[in-house]
Design an enzyme around this catalytic site. Sequence first.
Site, PDB file in Angstrom:
ATOM      1  CB  CYS A 134      -0.910   0.001   1.220  1.00 19.59           C
ATOM      2  SG  CYS A 134      -1.961  -1.463   1.324  1.00 19.59           S
ATOM      3  CB  CYS A 179      -9.104  -0.417  -0.442  1.00 17.62           C
ATOM      4  SG  CYS A 179      -8.567  -0.600   1.271  1.00 17.62           S
TER       5      CYS A 179
END
Length: 405
Positions: free
Chosen positions: A109, A202
């Site tokens: 990420c 997300c």
Amino acid sequence: MDLLNTLVDKGLRRELPTREEALAVLATSDDDLLDVVAAAGKVRRKWFGRRVKLNYLVNLKSGLCPEDCSYCSQRLGSTAGILKYTWLKPDEASQAAAAGLAGGAKRVCLVASGRGPTDRDVDRVSETIKAIKDQNDGVEVCACLGLLSDGQAERLREAGADAYNHNLNTSESTYGEITTTHTYADRVDTVNKAHAAGLSACSGLIAGMGESDEDLVDVVYALRELDPDSVPVNFLIPFEGTPLAKEWNLTPQRCLRILAMVRFVCPDVEVRIAGGREVHLRTLQPLALHLANSIFLGDYLTSEGQAGKADLEMIADAGFEVEGAGEVTLPEHRASAAGGGCGSHGSAGCGSHESAGCDSHADGGVCGTAAPAPGAAASAPAGEPRTDLVAVRRRGAGTDLAPNA
């Protein structure tokens, strides 16, 4: 308990619970806690077995954010003593990512503080994505850069990004009490931009900011409407130097109830225990693996996490296994809806996204952030804030010290 039997049946059918049922989960007593965990665990195992997906954060740019998100150690006006640095070079970011991948992570990420990326920033992150993917076969890359302008999500997708994170954080009705420099609608718009570009969305929440049970249910139902593939559940880290420094509202038991409620409402999505798990769940972290199927490995953005080795031992000791790079995280009905890609947004998913600002990315907040201290001091008296577990990150990205992965 009739409530739990009903929720299990609905979860196995991917049927939405009523708001009253979701609120009832949050209102269960500590005496019923293990029953709640066991029930939600059945739903988790139905869709994800005993696999745990590992994610690894790389903070590309730390601090100096112009937004005023109250939970964030990187916010405008924060006096938290965090690391501050400008953009990592692509090779620096790739080296940082490699440490997490070597520890078993399958998704990296990439996070940057700020209201949102400029086009030059998107170019910079695109180069970083390419560097990471060139050097690591099969790695998933999620970008978390704040509010997106038109066309930026498509450019990230073309560069090789698999997913985009942008959290709703709290309910629409209370959002203005947490942040004033952008709106809840801005956040929804960015999640929709990610969807439209073909990125796996997300989006999650932060618990522990003084919100009510109704607020928690509101934001989780809003997330189901947006239909993300991943829902990170953050537990606020009350960083000294931020407006929410005194908000110590969570117990390990409440954290488990929140995770169970999220699992019942979003039965077939990746539920990730994100920021604050070590601070607030503490020794009950293994129980949370029966509810969530994903965690962050090692350190977070501006704070230190449990040692990566300890994460792996915890997963094994609890009877779970790390999800392999070649395994598809999502259930087949969701993964196939996106043509085999990372995400899926068909009508059989967690919910429909037909109808439906900045991520400062600091602890207790965004893409996944926390602030635990390995080897922390002895426990505080029961019910007292565990400030001893809050530790600013001093290693890894932006430093000359090895990362904790």
